[in-house]
Design a protein around this motif. Structure first.
Motif, PDB file in Angstrom:
ATOM      1  N   ALA A   8       0.836  -1.195   0.000  1.00  0.00           N
ATOM      2  CA  ALA A   8       0.000   0.000   0.000  1.00  0.00           C
ATOM      3  C   ALA A   8       0.875   1.250   0.000  1.00  0.00           C
ATOM      4  CB  ALA A   8      -0.894  -0.022   1.234  1.00  0.00           C
ATOM      5  N   TRP A   9       0.307   2.404  -0.358  1.00  0.00           N
ATOM      6  CA  TRP A   9       1.026   3.675  -0.352  1.00  0.00           C
ATOM      7  C   TRP A   9       1.662   3.884   1.005  1.00  0.00           C
ATOM      8  CZ3 TRP A   9       2.717   6.991  -3.729  1.00  0.00           C
ATOM      9  CH2 TRP A   9       3.093   8.254  -3.305  1.00  0.00           C
ATOM     10  N   ALA A  10       2.899   4.315   1.060  1.00  0.00           N
ATOM     11  CA  ALA A  10       3.576   4.340   2.348  1.00  0.00           C
ATOM     12  C   ALA A  10       4.710   5.340   2.419  1.00  0.00           C
ATOM     13  CB  ALA A  10       4.116   2.958   2.630  1.00  0.00           C
ATOM     14  N   PHE A  11       4.977   5.873   3.601  1.00  0.00           N
ATOM     15  CA  PHE A  11       6.165   6.679   3.854  1.00  0.00           C
ATOM     16  C   PHE A  11       6.688   6.539   5.272  1.00  0.00           C
ATOM     17  CE2 PHE A  11       7.245   8.517   0.054  1.00  0.00           C
ATOM     18  CZ  PHE A  11       6.148   9.018  -0.606  1.00  0.00           C
ATOM     19  N   VAL A  12       5.873   6.257   6.241  1.00  0.00           N
ATOM     20  CA  VAL A  12       6.332   6.144   7.619  1.00  0.00           C
ATOM     21  C   VAL A  12       6.594   4.677   7.929  1.00  0.00           C
ATOM     22  CG1 VAL A  12       5.738   6.511  10.035  1.00  0.00           C
ATOM     23  CG2 VAL A  12       5.053   8.187   8.312  1.00  0.00           C
ATOM     24  N   PHE A  13       7.752   4.386   8.486  1.00  0.00           N
ATOM     25  CA  PHE A  13       8.172   3.017   8.776  1.00  0.00           C
ATOM     26  C   PHE A  13       8.114   2.813  10.282  1.00  0.00           C
ATOM     27  CE2 PHE A  13      11.856  -0.120   8.808  1.00  0.00           C
ATOM     28  CZ  PHE A  13      11.125  -1.146   8.253  1.00  0.00           C
ATOM     29  N   THR A  14       7.238   1.936  10.748  1.00  0.00           N
ATOM     30  CA  THR A  14       7.124   1.669  12.177  1.00  0.00           C
ATOM     31  C   THR A  14       8.163   0.637  12.555  1.00  0.00           C
ATOM     32  OG1 THR A  14       4.767   2.118  12.088  1.00  0.00           O
ATOM     33  CG2 THR A  14       5.562   0.928  14.003  1.00  0.00           C
ATOM     34  N   ALA A  15       9.138   1.045  13.350  1.00  0.00           N
ATOM     35  CA  ALA A  15      10.278   0.193  13.672  1.00  0.00           C
ATOM     36  C   ALA A  15      10.231  -0.296  15.115  1.00  0.00           C
ATOM     37  CB  ALA A  15      11.568   0.959  13.440  1.00  0.00           C
ATOM     38  N   ARG A  16      11.050  -1.291  15.415  1.00  0.00           N
ATOM     39  CA  ARG A  16      11.198  -1.824  16.766  1.00  0.00           C
ATOM     40  C   ARG A  16      12.557  -1.433  17.319  1.00  0.00           C
ATOM     41  NH1 ARG A  16       9.720  -7.344  14.631  1.00  0.00           N
ATOM     42  NH2 ARG A  16       7.495  -7.183  14.355  1.00  0.00           N
ATOM     43  N   ALA A  17      12.605  -1.201  18.598  1.00  0.00           N
ATOM     44  CA  ALA A  17      13.865  -0.836  19.258  1.00  0.00           C
ATOM     45  C   ALA A  17      14.892  -1.935  19.064  1.00  0.00           C
ATOM     46  CB  ALA A  17      13.624  -0.596  20.739  1.00  0.00           C
ATOM     47  N   GLY A  18      16.127  -1.560  18.824  1.00  0.00           N
ATOM     48  CA  GLY A  18      17.218  -2.512  18.704  1.00  0.00           C
ATOM     49  C   GLY A  18      17.450  -3.039  17.297  1.00  0.00           C
ATOM     50  N   ALA A  19      16.531  -2.834  16.384  1.00  0.00           N
ATOM     51  CA  ALA A  19      16.715  -3.310  15.019  1.00  0.00           C
ATOM     52  C   ALA A  19      17.505  -2.276  14.224  1.00  0.00           C
ATOM     53  CB  ALA A  19      15.372  -3.575  14.353  1.00  0.00           C
ATOM     54  N   ALA A  20      18.178  -2.722  13.192  1.00  0.00           N
ATOM     55  CA  ALA A  20      19.018  -1.837  12.388  1.00  0.00           C
ATOM     56  C   ALA A  20      18.452  -1.673  10.988  1.00  0.00           C
ATOM     57  CB  ALA A  20      20.435  -2.378  12.350  1.00  0.00           C
ATOM     58  N   LEU A  21      17.150  -1.496  10.874  1.00  0.00           N
ATOM     59  CA  LEU A  21      16.526  -1.268   9.577  1.00  0.00           C
ATOM     60  C   LEU A  21      16.446   0.232   9.318  1.00  0.00           C
ATOM     61  CD1 LEU A  21      13.580  -3.812   9.476  1.00  0.00           C
ATOM     62  CD2 LEU A  21      15.908  -4.079   8.637  1.00  0.00           C
ATOM     63  N   HIS A  22      16.703   0.601   8.055  1.00  0.00           N
ATOM     64  CA  HIS A  22      16.676   2.003   7.669  1.00  0.00           C
ATOM     65  C   HIS A  22      15.951   2.151   6.344  1.00  0.00           C
ATOM     66  CE1 HIS A  22      19.748   2.853  10.687  1.00  0.00           C
ATOM     67  NE2 HIS A  22      20.354   1.767  10.260  1.00  0.00           N
ATOM     68  N   ILE A  23      15.184   3.221   6.212  1.00  0.00           N
ATOM     69  CA  ILE A  23      14.687   3.600   4.900  1.00  0.00           C
ATOM     70  C   ILE A  23      15.832   4.335   4.227  1.00  0.00           C
ATOM     71  CG2 ILE A  23      13.074   5.047   3.622  1.00  0.00           C
ATOM     72  CD1 ILE A  23      11.008   4.490   5.802  1.00  0.00           C
ATOM     73  N   THR A  24      16.336   3.766   3.139  1.00  0.00           N
ATOM     74  CA  THR A  24      17.516   4.332   2.484  1.00  0.00           C
ATOM     75  C   THR A  24      17.180   5.132   1.236  1.00  0.00           C
ATOM     76  OG1 THR A  24      17.823   2.199   1.405  1.00  0.00           O
ATOM     77  CG2 THR A  24      19.137   2.636   3.381  1.00  0.00           C
ATOM     78  N   GLU A  25      15.989   4.918   0.702  1.00  0.00           N
ATOM     79  CA  GLU A  25      15.610   5.671  -0.492  1.00  0.00           C
ATOM     80  C   GLU A  25      14.091   5.664  -0.613  1.00  0.00           C
ATOM     81  OE1 GLU A  25      16.993   5.920  -5.173  1.00  0.00           O
ATOM     82  OE2 GLU A  25      17.839   4.395  -3.872  1.00  0.00           O
ATOM     83  N   ILE A  26      13.545   6.797  -1.042  1.00  0.00           N
ATOM     84  CA  ILE A  26      12.115   6.915  -1.329  1.00  0.00           C
ATOM     85  C   ILE A  26      11.981   7.577  -2.691  1.00  0.00           C
ATOM     86  CG2 ILE A  26       9.936   8.019  -0.680  1.00  0.00           C
ATOM     87  CD1 ILE A  26      10.899   7.965   2.215  1.00  0.00           C
ATOM     88  N   VAL A  27      11.191   6.973  -3.565  1.00  0.00           N
ATOM     89  CA  VAL A  27      10.874   7.590  -4.849  1.00  0.00           C
ATOM     90  C   VAL A  27       9.379   7.871  -4.823  1.00  0.00           C
ATOM     91  CG1 VAL A  27      10.792   7.286  -7.343  1.00  0.00           C
ATOM     92  CG2 VAL A  27      12.781   6.493  -6.055  1.00  0.00           C
ATOM     93  N   GLY A  28       9.021   9.147  -4.700  1.00  0.00           N
ATOM     94  CA  GLY A  28       7.632   9.538  -4.536  1.00  0.00           C
ATOM     95  C   GLY A  28       6.932   9.956  -5.807  1.00  0.00           C
ATOM     96  N   SER A  29       7.619   9.895  -6.926  1.00  0.00           N
ATOM     97  CA  SER A  29       7.003  10.243  -8.205  1.00  0.00           C
ATOM     98  C   SER A  29       7.699   9.443  -9.307  1.00  0.00           C
ATOM     99  CB  SER A  29       7.120  11.741  -8.465  1.00  0.00           C
ATOM    100  OG  SER A  29       6.423  12.088  -9.630  1.00  0.00           O
ATOM    101  N   ASN A  30       7.475   8.153  -9.299  1.00  0.00           N
ATOM    102  CA  ASN A  30       8.129   7.241 -10.234  1.00  0.00           C
ATOM    103  C   ASN A  30       7.356   7.216 -11.552  1.00  0.00           C
ATOM    104  OD1 ASN A  30       9.563   5.184 -11.466  1.00  0.00           O
ATOM    105  ND2 ASN A  30       8.734   3.565 -10.190  1.00  0.00           N
ATOM    106  N   THR A  31       7.860   7.931 -12.543  1.00  0.00           N
ATOM    107  CA  THR A  31       7.169   7.985 -13.830  1.00  0.00           C
ATOM    108  C   THR A  31       7.898   7.255 -14.942  1.00  0.00           C
ATOM    109  OG1 THR A  31       8.220  10.097 -14.357  1.00  0.00           O
ATOM    110  CG2 THR A  31       6.060  10.190 -13.274  1.00  0.00           C
ATOM    111  N   ALA A  32       9.180   6.949 -14.747  1.00  0.00           N
ATOM    112  CA  ALA A  32       9.930   6.298 -15.814  1.00  0.00           C
ATOM    113  C   ALA A  32      11.012   5.374 -15.280  1.00  0.00           C
ATOM    114  CB  ALA A  32      10.556   7.346 -16.727  1.00  0.00           C
ATOM    115  N   GLY A  33      11.045   5.128 -13.994  1.00  0.00           N
ATOM    116  CA  GLY A  33      12.108   4.312 -13.415  1.00  0.00           C
ATOM    117  C   GLY A  33      11.719   2.853 -13.276  1.00  0.00           C
ATOM    118  N   VAL A  34      12.029   2.297 -12.126  1.00  0.00           N
ATOM    119  CA  VAL A  34      11.778   0.892 -11.815  1.00  0.00           C
ATOM    120  C   VAL A  34      10.288   0.590 -11.911  1.00  0.00           C
ATOM    121  CG1 VAL A  34      12.000  -0.849 -10.002  1.00  0.00           C
ATOM    122  CG2 VAL A  34      13.780   0.870 -10.291  1.00  0.00           C
TER     123      VAL A  34
END
Length: 102
Positions: A8-34
């Motif tokens: 689903a459409w998304a931007f906020v990542f609900t994380a847990r303490a102690g984990a090392a997950l990161h949002i490293t890239e966001i493409v909010g207007s993908n018209t010709a890429g992946v």
């Protein structure tokens, strides 16, 4: 090539303490890429496990609505150390995760 997952459409990542997950890239207007598995140009979010242990994404979530932090929940999936996962914000609500992330 990165592995893909539709969500689903998304931007906020609900994380847990102690984990090392990161949002490293966001493409909010993908018209010709992946493209997603259907060939559509949906917006997407890249998640990286920067830790030294795998992280099970079960019950982690993504949202674009701060009043609904669990708008879209991940299914059970182990994101290995130093692996990346691309989540499409397509509103298709697919949860077919790749066999392993890239």
């Amino acid at each position: 090539m990165r592995c893909l997952l539709a969500a689903a459409w998304a931007f906020v990542f609900t994380a847990r303490a102690g984990a090392a997950l990161h949002i490293t890239e966001i493409v909010g207007s993908n018209t010709a890429g992946v493209t997603d598995e259907d060939g559509a140009h949906a917006d997407w979010i890249e998640i990286h496990n920067a830790g030294t242990a795998a992280v099970n994404l079960l019950d982690w979530s993504l949202t674009d609505d701060p009043l609904r932090p669990a708008k879209w929940r991940f299914p059970a999936y182990s994101l290995e150390p130093d692996a990346y996962l691309v989540v499409f914000a397509s509103q298709k609500n697919k949860t077919n995760l790749p066999p392993r992330a890239c």
